[in-house]
Scaffold this active site. Sequence first.
Site, PDB file in Angstrom:
ATOM      1  NE  ARG A  95      -3.988   0.058   1.782  1.00 46.50           N
ATOM      2  CZ  ARG A  95      -4.928   0.574   2.578  1.00 46.50           C
ATOM      3  NH1 ARG A  95      -5.043   0.157   3.841  1.00 46.50           N
ATOM      4  NH2 ARG A  95      -5.770   1.482   2.132  1.00 46.50           N
ATOM      5  CG  ASP A 243      -3.763   6.581   6.232  1.00 44.62           C
ATOM      6  OD1 ASP A 243      -4.871   7.040   6.542  1.00 44.62           O
ATOM      7  OD2 ASP A 243      -3.485   5.362   6.265  1.00 44.62           O
ATOM      8  CE  LYS A 254      -9.822   4.940   4.233  1.00 41.46           C
ATOM      9  NZ  LYS A 254      -9.236   4.249   3.052  1.00 41.46           N
TER      10      LYS A 254
HETATM   11  O1  MRU Z   1      -7.628   2.368   4.107  1.00 45.64           O
HETATM   12  P1  MRU Z   1      -7.422   2.253   5.581  1.00 45.64           P
HETATM   13  O2  MRU Z   1      -8.548   1.597   6.295  1.00 45.64           O
HETATM   14  O3  MRU Z   1      -6.089   1.627   5.922  1.00 45.64           O
HETATM   15  O4  MRU Z   1      -7.377   3.752   6.071  1.00 45.64           O
HETATM   16  C1  MRU Z   1      -7.239   4.027   7.435  1.00 45.64           C
HETATM   17  C2  MRU Z   1      -7.349   5.456   7.759  1.00 45.64           C
HETATM   18  O5  MRU Z   1      -7.529   6.293   6.897  1.00 45.64           O
HETATM   19  C3  MRU Z   1      -7.153   5.846   9.181  1.00 45.64           C
HETATM   20  O6  MRU Z   1      -7.867   6.998   9.495  1.00 45.64           O
HETATM   21  C4  MRU Z   1      -5.659   6.100   9.420  1.00 45.64           C
HETATM   22  O7  MRU Z   1      -4.897   5.022   8.971  1.00 45.64           O
HETATM   23  C5  MRU Z   1      -5.358   6.333  10.833  1.00 45.64           C
HETATM   24  S1  MRU Z   1      -5.500   4.850  11.717  1.00 45.64           S
HETATM   25  C6  MRU Z   1      -5.058   5.009  13.313  1.00 45.64           C
END
Ligand code: MRU
Length: 351
Positions: A95, A243, A254
């Site tokens: 990812r 992220d 997200k």
């Molecule tokens: O696609 P994902 O489910 O991995 O995205 C997660 C998020 O966007 C979270 O808000 C982010 O990783 C923070 S998690 C503590």
Amino acid sequence: MPARALNIPKTIEWVNGRVRLINQLKLPQKLEYIETDRYERVAEAIKKMEIRGAPAIGVAAAFALALAAVKSNAKTYGELLEDLRRAADALRKTRPTAKNLFWAIDRILKKAEELSGRDVNEVREGVLNEALRIAKEDEEANRKIGEYGERFIEDGDVILTICNAGSLATYYYGTALAPIYKAWEDGKKISVIALETRPYLQGARLTAFELKQAGIPVKIATDNAVGFILSRGMVNKAFVGADRITLTGHVVNKIGTYTLAVLAKKHGVPLYVCAPTSTIDPQTPIEKVVIEERPAEEVLFIGGYRIAPEGVGAIYYAFDITPPELVTAIITEKGVAEPPFNKSLPRLLGA
Ligand code: MRU
């Protein structure tokens, strides 16, 4: 002693030389675990989002490298490093957006390089211990984020969140949910509105699952209700995870976070971003951050059921970018950064 005890899930663990993780694709219907001693299976779990959330995939990558080290047949330091680098390359391709993944991989490789010339078993042990340290430090960081963030939460608050930035997205305790857990543990009366977060439904499936398990009142709202909810004054704070955060204070999180941020600003609701400093990227300018695009099928199908006509495509950016002027504060384990972030974040990282 906290006023209330918490019962929240642990996403990933190192158990007797194997990695055990909750298969988040099965939640909330089934609490099913994946157990493996192959780093390739952990990489696959990250790619398929059986485990997701920035800090959680960082820990998963660290554990995967520990598996690669422990299982390697290398007889020399050079051979072991080669095996580790091969595993690291595979993990890097899973990812692209969450900084924590790359941060954890680099940290493990650095540890292995520091042990240059040592006996291979010593290097294996060093790599494993570093991975366990990354996991432990993640929980410690989240608990600190909880303490710093709780100061912004008052009795009676209704808190808006998006995606899942809870225990399931970290080694333990969560980031955006950490202040909520801490406030709850300290006896504050709060409740949460979780945006369902199409298409993977992290809010509906995961945030609701863990808040319910903790006993914290939570309601789900569809993503497109966020403006109306804010305009009605139904929430007084918003807490989200991240992220990747650039030194300018741009928050990559997200998809839907930007919409939430614009509307929160419009309606005078403060937006707190919670993340460990392993999410902060001191090198990459925001224009160079790769925003993951996932397969259209994940949008076009829900639970195996096609919701759009055959032959129609879909746009699926997994993340968006919230500019610094929409963010009230960034809460980390090292303290709280306030605007201007291009000054406060470098100061915080240096602390
Ligand atoms: O696609 P994902 O489910 O991995 O995205 C997660 C998020 O966007 C979270 O808000 C982010 O990783 C923070 S998690 C503590």
